[in-house]
Design a protein around this motif. Structure first.
Motif, mmCIF file in Angstrom:
data_model
loop_
_atom_site.group_PDB
_atom_site.id
_atom_site.type_symbol
_atom_site.label_atom_id
_atom_site.label_comp_id
_atom_site.label_asym_id
_atom_site.label_seq_id
_atom_site.Cartn_x
_atom_site.Cartn_y
_atom_site.Cartn_z
ATOM 1 N N ASN A 107 40.482 33.601 34.023
ATOM 2 C CA ASN A 107 39.092 32.350 34.559
ATOM 3 C C ASN A 107 38.780 33.123 35.864
ATOM 4 O OD1 ASN A 107 38.528 30.764 31.668
ATOM 5 N ND2 ASN A 107 39.449 29.624 33.500
ATOM 6 N N THR A 108 38.890 34.436 35.855
ATOM 7 C CA THR A 108 38.993 35.893 37.323
ATOM 8 C C THR A 108 38.187 36.933 36.598
ATOM 9 O OG1 THR A 108 40.777 34.178 38.492
ATOM 10 C CG2 THR A 108 39.715 36.027 39.718
ATOM 11 N N GLU A 109 37.109 36.911 37.728
ATOM 12 C CA GLU A 109 36.409 38.305 37.319
ATOM 13 C C GLU A 109 36.302 38.790 38.303
ATOM 14 O OE1 GLU A 109 31.669 39.199 35.500
ATOM 15 O OE2 GLU A 109 31.765 37.081 35.360
ATOM 16 N N VAL A 110 36.715 40.413 37.972
ATOM 17 C CA VAL A 110 36.372 40.550 38.923
ATOM 18 C C VAL A 110 35.023 42.088 38.991
ATOM 19 C CG1 VAL A 110 37.355 43.728 39.356
ATOM 20 C CG2 VAL A 110 38.964 41.761 38.944
ATOM 21 N N THR A 111 34.168 42.301 39.967
ATOM 22 C CA THR A 111 32.920 42.842 40.166
ATOM 23 C C THR A 111 32.709 44.031 40.539
ATOM 24 O OG1 THR A 111 32.041 41.489 42.333
ATOM 25 C CG2 THR A 111 31.665 40.436 40.125
ATOM 26 N N SER A 112 33.571 44.416 41.483
ATOM 27 C CA SER A 112 33.233 45.640 41.758
ATOM 28 C C SER A 112 35.201 46.058 42.652
ATOM 29 C CB SER A 112 32.666 45.664 43.280
ATOM 30 O OG SER A 112 33.365 44.746 43.797
ATOM 31 N N ILE A 113 35.426 47.595 42.311
ATOM 32 C CA ILE A 113 36.886 48.034 42.584
ATOM 33 C C ILE A 113 36.563 49.054 44.179
ATOM 34 C CG2 ILE A 113 38.705 49.324 41.487
ATOM 35 C CD1 ILE A 113 37.986 48.132 38.965
ATOM 36 N N GLN A 114 37.278 49.281 44.898
ATOM 37 C CA GLN A 114 37.103 49.800 45.822
ATOM 38 C C GLN A 114 38.583 51.124 46.092
ATOM 39 O OE1 GLN A 114 36.551 46.566 46.338
ATOM 40 N NE2 GLN A 114 34.421 46.375 45.800
#
Length: 502
Positions: A174-181
């Motif tokens: 239940n852990t959503e990634v919204t962006s990647i750098q």
């Protein structure tokens, strides 16, 4: 679908023939050894240099790579947007995957949730007529070092979850990634931002986030170019108890078979899962030519009402089977014209795995196999890590070892799925005649031919492929880095040098 007679769809098996030759455990042995599965190398060494890995996606590939990297001593954290309790269907688990799972969990644990597949009957979808039968002969399976198993997706996921966590990996559901750098020259470590605002950083980020991969867009530095490819898949699972009450469906619930029903622009396949407590099926609908619209998303999230499924072209027993499913999962097949050329980003710290790197054919027999093989190769390579400047060569070797095999196996899956959904006409009639003849004329010669056709798929050993690369290339490049070739001029005899005047 591997194992369909080569004459039935020759182009698929010509693809198989171009795969790398199988590697045998004993150089002096002229034939595959029946104990090949027990000789597969397991990552038991701890890497001299250990890293922090973030894995985006907790599916088959993500959990498998978390396990093998953790076994190699690395620190692994998996981020999964859902939890363990999600709808799923069945998997054919061919020998190249079953021997990995057997090595990881043991024969007894594996068979608690599996059914050994003994054969594949081919029926007409409308009439139910038995057209042909493909035996998964024990002698053939023994030569591969594995077995052809029938399993539920959920059982594979839970098996891999247990392995990964017991090896030390952290799994965040239940852990959503919204962006990647991406990293920079000054700070090469990549990072991710979560929906709750937290930022996590790692030495290496692995994108195992499936067909619609967020990580892939960062690696390619462009939006995904997927286009509809002409097939929509419907997946259902029914309780075997209901099938046992139906005289025509009862034999399927009790069988050890993977049954295929062939129709015009549509096919259905099904087999028992969870040690015959449930029965799973796929419905393949092609090109909007069978009464079903080509629609849906390229994922496994959409639940489709069973009552909306058009089953007019199905025989009565298949209709009853489908209607028993409480819901269907709809998945759309998409293609990418230019493929995915780069599996690692420009910084060399972000890499793709499984469907994020090479989207599989939905409903094919090898999606899970290819993802786990990816994980085995990556884990094996990084078990040799001693210094940071090895990372680019490891990631390059990973793609080199995996890309061609994954592409060719996917094409074979597509070709075989099209073969059992041929439109009515002379080609379908020729296919049926060939199947009838083979069913009546099966002999040891056919057995030998069958093994030759499938050997290069099923004999593949992902760990061995990675270790072979290390022995042939990786260890020498490491030695060169650790011991650069420096000329010692103190011992050079300058008196032997002759200078010519022009």
């Amino acid at each position: 679908m591997p194992g369909v007679p080569a004459q039935t769809h020759a182009s698929s098996y010509q693809l198989y023939k171009t795969l790398p030759a199988p590697r045998f455990p004993c150089p002096s042995c002229p034939r595959p050894c029946s104990v090949l599965g027990s000789l597969m190398p397991t990552v038991t060494r701890a890497a001299a240099l250990t890293l922090d890995f973030l894995v985006i996606g907790g599916g088959v590939g993500g959990l498998a790579v978390a396990y093998v990297l953790s076994k190699a001593g690395h620190r692994v954290r998996v981020l999964e947007r859902r939890d363990l309790n999600v709808p799923g269907g069945g998997h054919r688990v061919p020998p190249n995957l079953s021997k990995i799972l057997r090595q990881w969990v043991g024969e007894e644990e594996l068979m608690k949730v599996s059914t050994r597949c003994v054969g594949t009957p081919f029926h007409h979808l409308r009439t139910g007529e038995l057209v042909g039968y493909l035996h998964w002969k024990p002698a053939v399976m023994a030569e591969t070092g594995g077995e052809f198993l029938l399993m539920h997706h959920d059982d594979i996921i839970r098996m891999l979850y247990k392995l990964a966590t017991e090896a030390g990996a952290t799994i965040d559901f239940n852990t959503e990634v919204t962006s990647i750098q991406q990293g920079s020259d000054a700070i090469p470590n990549p990072s991710v931002t979560l929906a709750n605002g937290d930022v996590l950083t790692a030495d290496i980020l692995i994108g195992a986030d499936g067909y619609k991969s967020l990580v892939r867009e960062v690696v390619l530095e462009e939006e995904d170019n997927a286009k509809p490819a002409g097939m929509t898949l419907y997946t259902g699972v029914v309780d075997a108890e209901g099938m046992l009450k139906d005289p025509e469906l009862r034999p399927y619930a009790l069988s050890d078979e993977w049954a295929i029903f062939m129709g015009s622009h549509r096919s259905v396949c099904g087999h028992p899962v969870r040690a015959k407590k449930e029965y799973f099926f796929h419905v393949y609908s092609w090109h909007n030519l069978d009464g079903l619209e080509q629609d849906g998303e390229e994922n496994w999230d959409e639940l489709f009402p069973t009552e909306k499924m058009n089953v007019e072209t199905h025989g009565p027993k298949v209709q009853r089977l489908i209607k028993m499913a409480p819901y269907l999962i709809r998945t759309r097949f998409m293609s990418r014209k230019d493929g995915i050329d780069d599996w690692a980003d420009a910084t060399g710290r972000i890499v793709l795995l499984g469907d994020a790197a090479h989207p599989s054919f939905p409903g094919g027999s090898h999606g899970a196999s290819m993802a786990v093989e990816d994980a085995v190769v990556l884990g094996s390579l990084f078990s040799h890590l001693r210094m940071m400047d090895q990372i680019p060569s490891f990631l390059s070797a990973y793609q080199e070892l995996r890309q061609r095999r994954c592409d060719l196996v996917k094409l074979a899956d597509i070709g075989n799925a099209q073969m059992v959904a041929m439109p009515d006409g002379p080609h379908a009639e020729a296919r049926d005649e060939d199947m009838r003849r083979r069913k009546d004329e099966w002999d040891e010669g056919t057995l030998k031919a069958q093994f030759e056709e499938i050997a290069e798929i099923f004999l593949y050993d992902a760990g061995d492929a990675a270790e072979e690369w290390w022995v042939n290339w990786g260890r020498f490049s490491q030695t060169a880095r650790e011991q650069p070739n420096v000329v010692n001029f103190n011992n050079f005899n300058f008196s032997s040098v002759v200078v010519h005047d022009d």
